[in-house]
Write a protein that holds these residues in place. Structure first.
Motif, PDB file in Angstrom:
ATOM      1  N   GLY A   1     115.971  87.711  86.129  1.00 45.79           N
ATOM      2  CA  GLY A   1     116.494  88.927  86.764  1.00 45.79           C
ATOM      3  C   GLY A   1     115.571  89.857  87.062  1.00 45.79           C
ATOM      4  O   GLY A   1     114.315  89.555  87.319  1.00 45.79           O
ATOM      5  N   THR A   2     115.830  90.892  87.637  1.00 44.06           N
ATOM      6  CA  THR A   2     115.229  92.031  88.196  1.00 44.06           C
ATOM      7  C   THR A   2     114.585  92.718  87.209  1.00 44.06           C
ATOM      8  O   THR A   2     115.054  93.142  86.104  1.00 44.06           O
ATOM      9  CB  THR A   2     115.715  92.936  88.960  1.00 44.06           C
ATOM     10  N   ALA A   3     112.955  93.129  87.123  1.00 46.25           N
ATOM     11  CA  ALA A   3     112.635  93.705  86.092  1.00 46.25           C
ATOM     12  C   ALA A   3     112.767  95.237  86.270  1.00 46.25           C
ATOM     13  O   ALA A   3     112.917  95.835  87.257  1.00 46.25           O
ATOM     14  CB  ALA A   3     110.934  93.818  86.356  1.00 46.25           C
ATOM     15  N   GLN A   4     113.256  95.838  84.822  1.00 48.45           N
ATOM     16  CA  GLN A   4     113.779  97.337  85.097  1.00 48.45           C
ATOM     17  C   GLN A   4     113.612  97.953  83.480  1.00 48.45           C
ATOM     18  O   GLN A   4     113.175  97.168  82.789  1.00 48.45           O
ATOM     19  CB  GLN A   4     115.161  97.273  85.522  1.00 48.45           C
ATOM     20  N   THR A   5     114.057  99.058  83.623  1.00 48.63           N
ATOM     21  CA  THR A   5     113.999  99.680  82.219  1.00 48.63           C
ATOM     22  C   THR A   5     115.230  99.421  81.419  1.00 48.63           C
ATOM     23  O   THR A   5     116.164  98.978  81.964  1.00 48.63           O
ATOM     24  CB  THR A   5     114.128 101.147  82.398  1.00 48.63           C
ATOM     25  N   LEU A   6     115.034  99.156  80.125  1.00 45.44           N
ATOM     26  CA  LEU A   6     116.014  98.463  79.534  1.00 45.44           C
ATOM     27  C   LEU A   6     116.406  99.214  78.146  1.00 45.44           C
ATOM     28  O   LEU A   6     115.454  99.978  77.551  1.00 45.44           O
ATOM     29  CB  LEU A   6     115.866  96.927  79.105  1.00 45.44           C
ATOM     30  N   THR A   7     117.570  98.705  77.551  1.00 43.32           N
ATOM     31  CA  THR A   7     117.586  99.237  75.859  1.00 43.32           C
ATOM     32  C   THR A   7     117.034  98.022  75.164  1.00 43.32           C
ATOM     33  O   THR A   7     117.161  96.891  75.354  1.00 43.32           O
ATOM     34  CB  THR A   7     119.028  99.445  75.680  1.00 43.32           C
ATOM     35  N   PRO A   8     116.021  98.380  74.131  1.00 41.73           N
ATOM     36  CA  PRO A   8     115.314  97.444  73.471  1.00 41.73           C
ATOM     37  C   PRO A   8     116.139  96.440  72.907  1.00 41.73           C
ATOM     38  O   PRO A   8     117.291  97.016  71.921  1.00 41.73           O
ATOM     39  CB  PRO A   8     114.341  98.264  72.417  1.00 41.73           C
ATOM     40  N   THR A   9     116.006  95.361  72.842  1.00 41.67           N
ATOM     41  CA  THR A   9     116.930  94.142  72.225  1.00 41.67           C
ATOM     42  C   THR A   9     115.894  93.111  71.746  1.00 41.67           C
ATOM     43  O   THR A   9     115.957  91.987  72.130  1.00 41.67           O
ATOM     44  CB  THR A   9     118.082  93.636  73.210  1.00 41.67           C
ATOM     45  N   GLU A  10     115.183  93.491  70.783  1.00 35.72           N
ATOM     46  CA  GLU A  10     114.179  92.557  69.921  1.00 35.72           C
ATOM     47  C   GLU A  10     114.675  91.134  69.668  1.00 35.72           C
ATOM     48  O   GLU A  10     115.605  91.070  68.770  1.00 35.72           O
ATOM     49  CB  GLU A  10     113.492  93.271  69.134  1.00 35.72           C
ATOM     50  N   GLY A  11     114.276  90.027  70.489  1.00 36.32           N
ATOM     51  CA  GLY A  11     114.791  88.816  70.216  1.00 36.32           C
ATOM     52  C   GLY A  11     116.490  88.296  70.391  1.00 36.32           C
ATOM     53  O   GLY A  11     116.782  87.581  69.947  1.00 36.32           O
ATOM     54  N   ALA A  12     116.818  89.201  71.351  1.00 32.06           N
ATOM     55  CA  ALA A  12     118.095  88.970  71.793  1.00 32.06           C
ATOM     56  C   ALA A  12     118.478  89.327  73.066  1.00 32.06           C
ATOM     57  O   ALA A  12     117.514  89.816  73.775  1.00 32.06           O
ATOM     58  CB  ALA A  12     119.089  89.976  71.016  1.00 32.06           C
ATOM     59  N   ALA A  13     119.451  89.012  73.815  1.00 31.00           N
ATOM     60  CA  ALA A  13     119.639  89.145  75.181  1.00 31.00           C
ATOM     61  C   ALA A  13     119.524  90.463  75.781  1.00 31.00           C
ATOM     62  O   ALA A  13     119.950  91.512  74.975  1.00 31.00           O
ATOM     63  CB  ALA A  13     121.146  88.933  75.382  1.00 31.00           C
ATOM     64  N   ASN A  14     118.897  90.615  76.737  1.00 34.25           N
ATOM     65  CA  ASN A  14     118.609  91.978  77.507  1.00 34.25           C
ATOM     66  C   ASN A  14     119.733  92.792  77.686  1.00 34.25           C
ATOM     67  O   ASN A  14     120.855  92.280  78.374  1.00 34.25           O
ATOM     68  CB  ASN A  14     117.550  91.798  78.704  1.00 34.25           C
TER      69      ASN A  14
END
Length: 852
Positions: free
Chosen positions: A164-177
């Protein structure tokens, strides 16, 4: 996923590094970027950088998440690196990863304790940074983010995973973005032209009243306060009142968790060390920070003068103009925490008042030792008097307190249960045989000192111009050989240094330079210039008050003294100038060469020379270094190399500066400093500078919107640098058009020289030099004085470029391509005199001296 937890020690992979080109010195940790846009670039499938956290809010470490788009049998063929050009990629663990699985790599500092489990690399992630993934030395994935895109509480990465496109996310360490609600995203971009400023704070009212924050309107128009919010360093924002302030108006907000009724307030208290931030639409446009000891009982802290960038300890003046405080009446003046010959620790008090002070009213406490305050002796300390009090657990037979001072410690002075003075220090501040304390008895700035019990403090310096000292490093053979084998990498390696009885471990050293570095690298010599970073591995560590210094190798200077003389002249003319001194540089006990040790132009340098130490410092070298207008987008000025405030500034002062230059103005130039600088640089026909073809080897510093030029790198002065000037005699450089090309292409000089009054002042400075330090007798005597100082050391220099014969010849006579110092100056002075009196032209047609 077939992975067993283990500690992943940093393994240097045999991979190809991506470096910037152009041969310029890397002046900051992140001066070379893998990509100029915030994006993810994927050149092959298999493994991608999926997500990063650069400012964690719920963990203690940054992290990088990788995502497998196909089965990966062995991750050890991959490696990671951030955008620090001095760093090599670090290999991933030898584990497998199935398609659709994630692996999280912690990003820790080299000095941090490794995690008990999991995987890690030894570099942290910056707020404006990039991470590159390599496969067998080939870059296959880049994730690049800018300031504000990976703020605290957020991550940055691909949505959706892997493609996908690079963007600001909610952190989901080791899981789906997951996408983020960016309406709550806070960025820090300190606005140069903020209409409202945090002007003063009171964090400890001496009469027991509430803390408060004073705001000040700096704009020329009204400010609607409800458009803004405030927070302390807990980052919770509080709305401001629904009122309008006029230009120049002060306004006080109380900081209290109590209900203050109708009084304007925010629901937080101010700490002894804290930050207050002013927000506009979730962007921090203004901040005021202070450390413990700067806003004690009886003092406030803020901007002086009102609304400026400069900050100072103040006398509280709510709702009126700020006033600098006087330190005292009783101050902690000096401490020794590692006395020579295993002597006792001690601290010194000073009565900075006109009255006698009875010490029995005061107490001191070493807060790190969890002990009760100790009352001082029942004696009178007269005005202007010192007293030394020992800190020891055994009675020394004189005044003492029953505790020792630690290598990293703090000491507080207490009156009526309130801390009224405070000092803290790190281990490097209190090296054995040295002290630490106030740089002046009445100020608030601390420095590395030579012990002077019961008398005025003396700042200890690493620079002794009248001596050749010894600087030694102890470095592993592997690290030193890597430096010599790969000089163009300019990669830091760990070493220990020893100088004047002070030894520091965990110091960083690397090669430095531009074309000179390349030239030496392509020769048979290993005599490189070096940059030494004292706190690269140990945060806050200093060396005689320095965080960085350089070792200059006298490239293109058989005399070894071109740079020394240039700096002396700059200092004589009142230009802020780096300190410098000769050293014999030893590596693992063997003499490597006679070098010039030079203070770095950095934050510490700025603090020493400017009342306002909070401005932006730049070292331009490339696109934008000519200071020509390229528009109002800072990204157009790719090579201006910001040295301070990298994570917070909006670069607005620089944009305003070059825009004003484009309009022909001088309002944003510190004109007198420029005229003094140019009087020296022109006298030395120094075209390896701003007024030469490369427009480099200088710094500029923003002091509340007015920029000063600062000197750097004069080894090719005295007419040595003649790029684009092969057909002219640079000893005849025009004094009023001292540029290699078109004068209009150097607006910093062109604008100032366009005013006759400035030219008149400039000519007076040239005349001052001609009749003083550059006069034949005075100049020749100085050359001989320096020669006598270093002659023996030149003869013993095992890596000298030119040898002692060339050294002796070049003092007076042209040697190869290098003008003799005294003969050059005799010719140059005569030429300048003729230009000043009109016998010879002092300018051409504007096309530059080298085009004539």
């Amino acid at each position: 996923m077939n992975i067993k937890p283990f500690i992943f020690y940093s393994v240097i992979a045999s991979t190809t590094l991506l470096y910037g080109c152009g041969g310029t010195e890397q002046t900051t940790d992140s001066s070379t970027e893998q990509s100029t846009d915030s994006s993810s670039t994927i050149t092959s499938t298999g493994l991608v950088i999926n997500e990063i956290v650069a400012s964690p809010s719920d963990t203690t470490y940054d992290w990088i998440e990788l995502y497998a788009t196909e089965d990966i049998a062995d991750l050890s063929v991959f490696s990671l690196v951030d955008d620090n050009a001095d760093r090599e990629p670090q290999a991933l663990p030898a584990v497998s990863l199935s398609q659709g699985e994630f692996i999280v790599i912690q990003a820790i500092d080299e000095t941090d304790t490794p995690p008990d489990n999991g995987y890690y690399v030894t570099f942290k992630l910056g707020s404006d940074d990039a991470v590159t993934l390599y496969e067998d030395g080939t870059a296959i994935s880049v994730l690049d983010w800018e300031e504000g895109e990976a703020a605290e509480g957020f991550s940055y990465g691909l949505y959706t995973d892997g493609t996908g496109t690079a963007q600001t996310l909610t952190p989901t360490e080791g899981a789906a973005n997951q996408t983020a609600d960016t309406s709550t995203l806070v960025t820090t971009l300190i606005a140069e032209d903020a209409p409202l400023r945090i002007n003063e704070v009171l964090a400890k009212d001496s009469s027991g009243g509430e803390d408060w924050i004073e705001l000040y309107v700096t704009s020329s128009s009204d400010v609607y306060l409800a458009d803004y919010t405030l927070s302390d360093d807990n980052n919770e924002q509080f709305a401001l009142p629904d009122i309008t302030l006029s230009p120049g108006e002060f306004y006080r907000i109380y900081a209290s968790t109590d209900d203050l009724g109708d009084l304007p307030s925010v629901a937080f208290k101010l700490g002894s060390s804290d930050t207050v931030s002013l927000y506009s639409n979730n962007v921090i446009i203004e901040q005021l920070s202070w450390n413990k000891g700067q806003a004690l009982s009886g003092y406030s802290y803020g901007r002086y003068p009102d609304g400026s960038d400069a900050t100072a300890v103040l006398t509280p003046t709510e709702l009126s103009s700020n006033s600098q405080a006087t330190h005292g009446p009783l101050v902690i003046n000096e401490i020794v925490a590692s006395a020579a010959d295993d002597g006792n620790d001690w601290f010194e008090l000073y009565n900075n008042s006109a009255n006698t002070i009875n010490l029995a009213n005061y107490q001191v406490i070493d807060e790190s030792d969890d002990i009760d305050p100790v009352t001082l002796p029942d004696i009178d300390l007269y005005a202007g008097e010192y007293i030394t009090i020992y800190a020891t657990d055994e009675d020394p037979g004189t005044y003492y307190v029953p505790f020792k001072l630690g290598k990293e410690d703090e000491l507080s002075l207490i009156l009526n249960d309130e801390v009224i003075d405070y000092i803290d220090w790190d281990e490097s501040d209190v090296a054995t045989g040295f002290s630490y304390g106030l740089s002046s008895n009445t100020g608030f700035t601390h420095a590395f000192l030579t012990p002077t019990p019961s008398s005025e403090n003396t700042v200890a310096t690493a620079f002794t111009p009248t001596a050749v000292n010894t600087l030694s490093i102890t470095i592993t053979d592997e690290n030193w050989q890597d430096i010599l084998d790969n000089p163009l990498d300019e990669e830091y390696h760990e070493t220990a240094i020893t100088f004047n009885g002070v030894t520091l471990d965990s110091v960083a050293i690397r090669t430095k330079g531009g074309s000179s570095l390349s030239s030496v690298a392509n020769s048979s010599s290993d005599r490189y210039s070096f940059k030494v970073d004292i706190n690269e591995y140990v945060s806050g560590q200093k060396f005689f008050g320095l965080k960085k210094f350089t070792l200059q190798n006298s490239f293109n200077d058989p005399s070894y003294m071109r740079e020394v003389i240039a700096y002396e002249l700059m200092d004589e003319m009142g230009v802020p100038t780096p300190e410098h001194a000769y050293v014999n540089f030893y590596v693992n006990g063997e003499l490597f060469g006679l070098y010039l040790m030079v203070e770095a132009v950095d934050g510490e340098f700025v603090e020493k020379h400017f009342t306002n130490s909070n401005g932006d410092l730049y070292k331009p070298d490339g696109t934008g270094s000519d200071l020509l207008w390229l528009g109002d987008d800072i990204q157009s000025y790719t090579d201006i190399n910001l040295q301070t405030n990298e994570d917070t500034t909006d670069n607005g002062a620089f944009i305003n500066f070059v825009e004003s230059l484009d309009k022909g103005e001088t309002s944003a130039i510190e004109v007198d400093t420029l005229l003094r600088y140019m009087s020296v640089s022109t006298s030395l026909s120094n075209l390896d500078s701003y007024h030469g073809p490369l427009a480099h080897n200088y710094y500029i510093y923003d002091d509340d919107g007015v920029f000063s030029i600062l000197p750097w790198d004069f080894n090719e002065s005295f007419g040595t640098f003649n790029m684009d000037c092969n057909n002219v005699d640079v000893r005849e450089l025009y004094i009023d058009e001292p540029v290699s090309g078109a004068l209009s292409e150097r607006p910093l000089i062109a604008n100032v020289f366009a005013e006759q009054s400035n030219l008149d002042t400039y000519h007076s400075y040239l005349t001052q030099l001609i009749n003083g330090s550059l006069s034949s007798d005075t100049f020749n005597a100085r050359v001989n004085e320096i020669a006598d100082l270093i002659r023996e050391h030149v003869q013993n220099d095992p890596t000298s470029f030119y040898g002692s014969t060339y050294f002796e010849q070049n003092l007076t006579s042209t040697t190869g391509q290098f003008y003799g110092l005294t003969s050059f100056m005799q010719y140059r002075v005569a030429n300048m005199v003729a230009q000043i009196d009109g016998t010879l032209p002092s300018a051409g047609d504007g096309s530059g001296f080298c085009a004539r």
